[in-house]
Design a protein around this motif. Structure first.
Motif, PDB file in Angstrom:
ATOM      1  N   VAL A   1     -19.253   3.117  36.854  1.00 48.40           N
ATOM      2  CA  VAL A   1     -17.868   3.574  36.692  1.00 48.40           C
ATOM      3  C   VAL A   1     -17.815   4.773  35.747  1.00 48.40           C
ATOM      4  O   VAL A   1     -17.108   5.757  35.999  1.00 48.40           O
ATOM      5  CB  VAL A   1     -16.990   2.426  36.169  1.00 48.40           C
ATOM      6  CG1 VAL A   1     -15.579   2.932  35.872  1.00 48.40           C
ATOM      7  CG2 VAL A   1     -16.934   1.294  37.184  1.00 48.40           C
ATOM      8  N   ALA A   2     -18.583   4.695  34.651  1.00 53.28           N
ATOM      9  CA  ALA A   2     -18.612   5.804  33.693  1.00 53.28           C
ATOM     10  C   ALA A   2     -19.158   7.071  34.343  1.00 53.28           C
ATOM     11  O   ALA A   2     -18.655   8.178  34.092  1.00 53.28           O
ATOM     12  CB  ALA A   2     -19.456   5.426  32.480  1.00 53.28           C
ATOM     13  N   ALA A   3     -20.183   6.926  35.200  1.00 52.99           N
ATOM     14  CA  ALA A   3     -20.747   8.089  35.886  1.00 52.99           C
ATOM     15  C   ALA A   3     -19.710   8.740  36.805  1.00 52.99           C
ATOM     16  O   ALA A   3     -19.604   9.971  36.877  1.00 52.99           O
ATOM     17  CB  ALA A   3     -21.982   7.673  36.688  1.00 52.99           C
ATOM     18  N   VAL A   4     -18.923   7.929  37.506  1.00 52.03           N
ATOM     19  CA  VAL A   4     -17.869   8.475  38.370  1.00 52.03           C
ATOM     20  C   VAL A   4     -16.834   9.229  37.538  1.00 52.03           C
ATOM     21  O   VAL A   4     -16.415  10.345  37.889  1.00 52.03           O
ATOM     22  CB  VAL A   4     -17.202   7.348  39.178  1.00 52.03           C
ATOM     23  CG1 VAL A   4     -15.995   7.876  39.949  1.00 52.03           C
ATOM     24  CG2 VAL A   4     -18.199   6.729  40.143  1.00 52.03           C
ATOM     25  N   LEU A   5     -16.418   8.645  36.416  1.00 53.02           N
ATOM     26  CA  LEU A   5     -15.417   9.296  35.564  1.00 53.02           C
ATOM     27  C   LEU A   5     -15.937  10.606  34.987  1.00 53.02           C
ATOM     28  O   LEU A   5     -15.229  11.629  34.969  1.00 53.02           O
ATOM     29  CB  LEU A   5     -15.023   8.347  34.424  1.00 53.02           C
ATOM     30  CG  LEU A   5     -14.168   7.131  34.818  1.00 53.02           C
ATOM     31  CD1 LEU A   5     -14.043   6.168  33.648  1.00 53.02           C
ATOM     32  CD2 LEU A   5     -12.787   7.586  35.266  1.00 53.02           C
ATOM     33  N   LEU A   6     -17.184  10.603  34.517  1.00 54.48           N
ATOM     34  CA  LEU A   6     -17.749  11.812  33.908  1.00 54.48           C
ATOM     35  C   LEU A   6     -17.901  12.932  34.921  1.00 54.48           C
ATOM     36  O   LEU A   6     -17.553  14.087  34.652  1.00 54.48           O
ATOM     37  CB  LEU A   6     -19.090  11.490  33.252  1.00 54.48           C
ATOM     38  CG  LEU A   6     -19.036  10.614  31.993  1.00 54.48           C
ATOM     39  CD1 LEU A   6     -20.438  10.251  31.523  1.00 54.48           C
ATOM     40  CD2 LEU A   6     -18.273  11.338  30.887  1.00 54.48           C
ATOM     41  N   THR A   7     -18.434  12.609  36.097  1.00 51.39           N
ATOM     42  CA  THR A   7     -18.634  13.649  37.102  1.00 51.39           C
ATOM     43  C   THR A   7     -17.307  14.158  37.651  1.00 51.39           C
ATOM     44  O   THR A   7     -17.170  15.336  37.990  1.00 51.39           O
ATOM     45  CB  THR A   7     -19.493  13.122  38.255  1.00 51.39           C
ATOM     46  OG1 THR A   7     -18.928  11.913  38.772  1.00 51.39           O
ATOM     47  CG2 THR A   7     -20.906  12.853  37.798  1.00 51.39           C
ATOM     48  N   ALA A   8     -16.295  13.280  37.732  1.00 50.23           N
ATOM     49  CA  ALA A   8     -14.993  13.715  38.222  1.00 50.23           C
ATOM     50  C   ALA A   8     -14.337  14.701  37.262  1.00 50.23           C
ATOM     51  O   ALA A   8     -13.603  15.602  37.685  1.00 50.23           O
ATOM     52  CB  ALA A   8     -14.087  12.514  38.446  1.00 50.23           C
TER      53      ALA A   8
ATOM     54  N   SER B   1     -16.022  16.655  35.121  1.00 52.54           N
ATOM     55  CA  SER B   1     -16.903  17.752  34.729  1.00 52.54           C
ATOM     56  C   SER B   1     -16.424  19.053  35.340  1.00 52.54           C
ATOM     57  O   SER B   1     -15.736  19.073  36.356  1.00 52.54           O
ATOM     58  CB  SER B   1     -18.330  17.462  35.184  1.00 52.54           C
ATOM     59  OG  SER B   1     -18.418  17.555  36.589  1.00 52.54           O
ATOM     60  N   LYS B   2     -16.790  20.155  34.710  1.00 52.30           N
ATOM     61  CA  LYS B   2     -16.437  21.483  35.221  1.00 52.30           C
ATOM     62  C   LYS B   2     -17.646  22.177  35.831  1.00 52.30           C
ATOM     63  O   LYS B   2     -17.689  23.398  35.956  1.00 52.30           O
ATOM     64  CB  LYS B   2     -15.850  22.339  34.091  1.00 52.30           C
ATOM     65  CG  LYS B   2     -14.509  21.829  33.580  1.00 52.30           C
ATOM     66  CD  LYS B   2     -13.932  22.754  32.535  1.00 52.30           C
ATOM     67  CE  LYS B   2     -12.581  22.247  32.044  1.00 52.30           C
ATOM     68  NZ  LYS B   2     -11.550  22.265  33.066  1.00 52.30           N
ATOM     69  N   LEU B   3     -18.640  21.396  36.220  1.00 47.79           N
ATOM     70  CA  LEU B   3     -19.833  21.951  36.826  1.00 47.79           C
ATOM     71  C   LEU B   3     -19.537  22.445  38.231  1.00 47.79           C
ATOM     72  O   LEU B   3     -18.679  21.898  38.935  1.00 47.79           O
ATOM     73  CB  LEU B   3     -20.947  20.899  36.866  1.00 47.79           C
ATOM     74  CG  LEU B   3     -21.397  20.343  35.505  1.00 47.79           C
ATOM     75  CD1 LEU B   3     -22.388  19.206  35.727  1.00 47.79           C
ATOM     76  CD2 LEU B   3     -22.022  21.446  34.660  1.00 47.79           C
ATOM     77  N   VAL B   4     -20.279  23.458  38.645  1.00 43.60           N
ATOM     78  CA  VAL B   4     -20.110  23.980  39.997  1.00 43.60           C
ATOM     79  C   VAL B   4     -20.486  22.920  41.025  1.00 43.60           C
ATOM     80  O   VAL B   4     -19.887  22.827  42.096  1.00 43.60           O
ATOM     81  CB  VAL B   4     -20.977  25.247  40.190  1.00 43.60           C
ATOM     82  CG1 VAL B   4     -20.875  25.756  41.622  1.00 43.60           C
ATOM     83  CG2 VAL B   4     -20.551  26.323  39.201  1.00 43.60           C
ATOM     84  N   ALA B   5     -21.489  22.114  40.675  1.00 40.90           N
ATOM     85  CA  ALA B   5     -21.944  21.056  41.584  1.00 40.90           C
ATOM     86  C   ALA B   5     -21.124  19.788  41.432  1.00 40.90           C
ATOM     87  O   ALA B   5     -21.560  18.711  41.853  1.00 40.90           O
ATOM     88  CB  ALA B   5     -23.422  20.759  41.337  1.00 40.90           C
ATOM     89  N   GLY B   6     -19.932  19.899  40.829  1.00 41.91           N
ATOM     90  CA  GLY B   6     -19.102  18.729  40.606  1.00 41.91           C
ATOM     91  C   GLY B   6     -18.832  17.892  41.841  1.00 41.91           C
ATOM     92  O   GLY B   6     -18.964  16.661  41.801  1.00 41.91           O
ATOM     93  N   PRO B   7     -18.449  18.503  42.982  1.00 43.36           N
ATOM     94  CA  PRO B   7     -18.181  17.689  44.185  1.00 43.36           C
ATOM     95  C   PRO B   7     -19.394  16.870  44.632  1.00 43.36           C
ATOM     96  O   PRO B   7     -19.264  15.696  44.978  1.00 43.36           O
ATOM     97  CB  PRO B   7     -17.798  18.735  45.241  1.00 43.36           C
ATOM     98  CG  PRO B   7     -17.313  19.903  44.457  1.00 43.36           C
ATOM     99  CD  PRO B   7     -18.114  19.913  43.194  1.00 43.36           C
ATOM    100  N   LEU B   8     -20.588  17.490  44.599  1.00 49.98           N
ATOM    101  CA  LEU B   8     -21.781  16.770  45.027  1.00 49.98           C
ATOM    102  C   LEU B   8     -22.140  15.661  44.050  1.00 49.98           C
ATOM    103  O   LEU B   8     -22.536  14.560  44.453  1.00 49.98           O
ATOM    104  CB  LEU B   8     -22.952  17.743  45.174  1.00 49.98           C
ATOM    105  CG  LEU B   8     -22.827  18.797  46.275  1.00 49.98           C
ATOM    106  CD1 LEU B   8     -24.033  19.722  46.281  1.00 49.98           C
ATOM    107  CD2 LEU B   8     -22.681  18.124  47.638  1.00 49.98           C
ATOM    108  N   LEU B   9     -21.990  15.929  42.747  1.00 49.94           N
ATOM    109  CA  LEU B   9     -22.281  14.906  41.745  1.00 49.94           C
ATOM    110  C   LEU B   9     -21.308  13.738  41.849  1.00 49.94           C
ATOM    111  O   LEU B   9     -21.707  12.569  41.735  1.00 49.94           O
ATOM    112  CB  LEU B   9     -22.222  15.508  40.339  1.00 49.94           C
ATOM    113  CG  LEU B   9     -23.324  16.515  39.988  1.00 49.94           C
ATOM    114  CD1 LEU B   9     -23.062  17.132  38.624  1.00 49.94           C
ATOM    115  CD2 LEU B   9     -24.689  15.822  39.995  1.00 49.94           C
TER     116      LEU B   9
ATOM    117  N   VAL C   1      -7.763  12.904  39.328  1.00 54.83           N
ATOM    118  CA  VAL C   1      -8.341  14.234  39.094  1.00 54.83           C
ATOM    119  C   VAL C   1      -7.684  15.270  39.999  1.00 54.83           C
ATOM    120  O   VAL C   1      -7.361  16.394  39.569  1.00 54.83           O
ATOM    121  CB  VAL C   1      -9.868  14.192  39.330  1.00 54.83           C
ATOM    122  CG1 VAL C   1     -10.457  15.599  39.277  1.00 54.83           C
ATOM    123  CG2 VAL C   1     -10.537  13.310  38.287  1.00 54.83           C
ATOM    124  N   GLY C   2      -7.476  14.913  41.266  1.00 59.67           N
ATOM    125  CA  GLY C   2      -6.838  15.856  42.180  1.00 59.67           C
ATOM    126  C   GLY C   2      -5.403  16.143  41.821  1.00 59.67           C
ATOM    127  O   GLY C   2      -4.926  17.279  41.950  1.00 59.67           O
TER     128      GLY C   2
END
Length: 509
Positions: free
Chosen positions: A216-223, A225-233, A268-269
């Motif tokens: 759950v924490a990984a989903v929250l962090l990646t959602a 994040s401002k990384l370019v690869a955010g959607p894939l992560l 997030v959206g």
């Protein structure tokens, strides 16, 4: 009267849920010239109610949509029109669900595939077409007419009428995807929690709870994040969490995890946080819809695939361990279980006894009355064995007409008395032959008790030898290994104190 009250209560509950979830949905909406909900949850509740209760909840769908439209737009009358379309497609969905024989546990790939096709290709094209049609008709009503009926035909609200034809297609597409996702998320969630589970899932261990929290924490962090690869992560972390839940948990946990991931992604959206902060509204809407459609469908398909695999393993295990005719353990499975029990009894110093039974003159029964009667005789004997055995005792078919019984925590005398009761029970039963005659059977049995260092093979050999002694002595009798016939007569059949079949905690370790 009770049924009428129940029907009113069901429709009232549906109206309340429809309006409440609709307002929550519109609170998480974005506007592109008309309102676009990322996921329309009321449609999922309506479909679940239709599947559970049938067409009698159609008034609840229609009135719920009408009240929601009066509150949020386009209008009360427009809402009644939309409600008619939604009630029709909801009732149709319930009918197709039952007609196709879909499982409310979603434990087969066929069920998930047909549900998805029903939602995206049948139900929501109806709903989207009806909804957009009503918005378009609202937009065509002249202003001076709407002013006369402002309360019933209000143009104020979140959801505006469509003023021109070029907005029809995008409105239809957003209506279709929002309602489809609502049904794909909410309907399985409601059905899963209102349907008894097939298998009781084991509680999660502290380590497994930690793994779930990390997912759950990984989903929250990646959602966020401002990384370019955010959607894939985000896709990778969400899928990893859903795969783990599918492997470890039941359908309730899977649909619950879907809801959790949906809340994160919609949040997030809606807020435009994380990697979505760089995106315009239309692109954010696309990403959110893509994540939800792919994630929800993936998790349900994965769970169904894993359930089919589990069921196949259980069926194969059953086939490998059960005798097909009598449904008791086959020879291999019985010997494996008996080996473990004998070793445990030897380790803890508790008594254990083995009995071998052989039906008397079984070949004569087959030759005289046919193999069908012979099969029925074996099935009857197996049922009688299960009747007299205690919890923890074992029974298996180890030969054509030969059965083995293992008595835990029982010496040879107690085991002999139990087998004698079984013989008395069997002799009271009869089987009707095709010619109308009653056929009765008896059996001969040999009983052996394990010594301090005895193995299962030694017990089996002793019981087998005693069985043949019983047959040679005239059949229809039970003998104990090593006991003289005079001694055996001191042990008549009847009730004996075998107890409940349970040993102490140490003995069952």
């Amino acid at each position: 009267m009770a049924n009428g009250f129940r029907l009113v209560a069901l429709n009232g509950l549906l109206i309340f849920l429809y309006v409440a979830l609709g307002r929550v949905t519109f609170a998480a909406s974005v506007e592109y010239g008309n309102v676009t909900s990322v996921i329309f949850a009321p449609e999922g509740v309506a479909l679940a109610f239709s599947i559970l209760f049938g067409p009698k909840i159609a008034p609840g769908i229609m009135l719920g949509q009408a009240l929601l439209s009066y509150w949020s737009g386009p209008s009360l009358l427009g809402g009644l029109g939309i409600g008619l379309f939604n009630a029709f497609e909801g009732v149709l969905g319930g009918y197709l669900f039952r007609r196709w024989g879909l499982s409310r546990r979603f434990d087969r790939l066929r069920d998930v595939g047909l549900l998805t096709c029903m939602i995206f290709l049948i139900l929501q094209p109806i709903s989207a077409t009806g909804g957009v049609l009503m918005l378009l008709l609202n937009g065509m009503i002249p202003t001076h007419v709407t002013n006369l009926f402002v309360d019933a035909w209000s143009t104020q609200g979140i959801q505006k009428p469509l003023p021109s034809l070029h907005l029809v297609l995008p409105a239809w597409l957003h209506w279709w995807i929002g309602n489809s996702l609502g049904q794909l998320l909410v309907a399985p969630l409601v059905l899963a929690w209102l349907t008894p589970a097939k298998h009781k899932a084991a509680p999660l261990t502290p380590l497994e709870l930690a793994v779930f929290a990390a997912g759950v924490a990984a989903v929250l962090l990646t959602a966020n994040s401002k990384l370019v690869a955010g959607p894939l992560l985000l896709l990778a972390s969400s899928y990893a969490l859903l795969v783990w839940v599918g492997l470890r948990c039941d359908v309730r946990a899977v649909t619950g995890a879907n809801l959790l991931v949906t809340i994160v992604i919609v949040g997030v959206g809606m807020l435009g946080d994380g990697y979505m902060s760089y995106l315009p509204v239309a692109d954010r809407l696309f990403y959110v819809s893509f994540f939800l459609a792919s994630g929800l469908l993936f998790s349900l398909l994965l769970f169904a695939m894993l359930e089919e695999r589990r069921d196949m393993i259980l069926r194969l295990t059953e086939l490998a361990s059960r005798d097909a005719l009598t449904q008791v353990s086959n020879r291999r499975h019985f010997m494996e279980q008996a080996e473990r029990e004998v070793a445990s009894a030897r380790r803890h110093g508790t008594p254990i006894s083995l009995a071998l039974l052989d039906v008397d003159h079984f070949k004569s029964i087959n030759d005289t009355h046919g193999h069908v009667v012979g099969d029925q005789a074996l099935q009857m004997l197996a049922r009688c064995c299960e009747t007299v055995l205690r919890t923890g005792d074992l029974v298996g078919r180890v030969g054509g007409e030969e059965f083995a019984l293992l008595f835990r925590c029982s010496n040879s005398r107690e085991a002999r008395q139990a087998v004698q009761r079984l013989l008395d029970l069997v002799t009271e039963q009869s089987i009707l032959a095709p010619d109308g005659r009653e056929v009765r059977i008896t059996f001969s049995a040999g009983v052996a008790e394990a010594g301090p260092q005895a193995s299962l093979d030694a017990m089996y050999a002793a019981a087998d030898q005693t069985l043949y002694e019983a047959k040679n002595a005239g059949r229809s009798r039970v003998r104990i290994s090593g006991a003289a016939p005079e001694r055996e007569r001191e042990f008549p059949g009847g009730d004996v104190g075998l107890g409940s079949g349970g040993c102490s905690v140490a003995e069952t370790a």
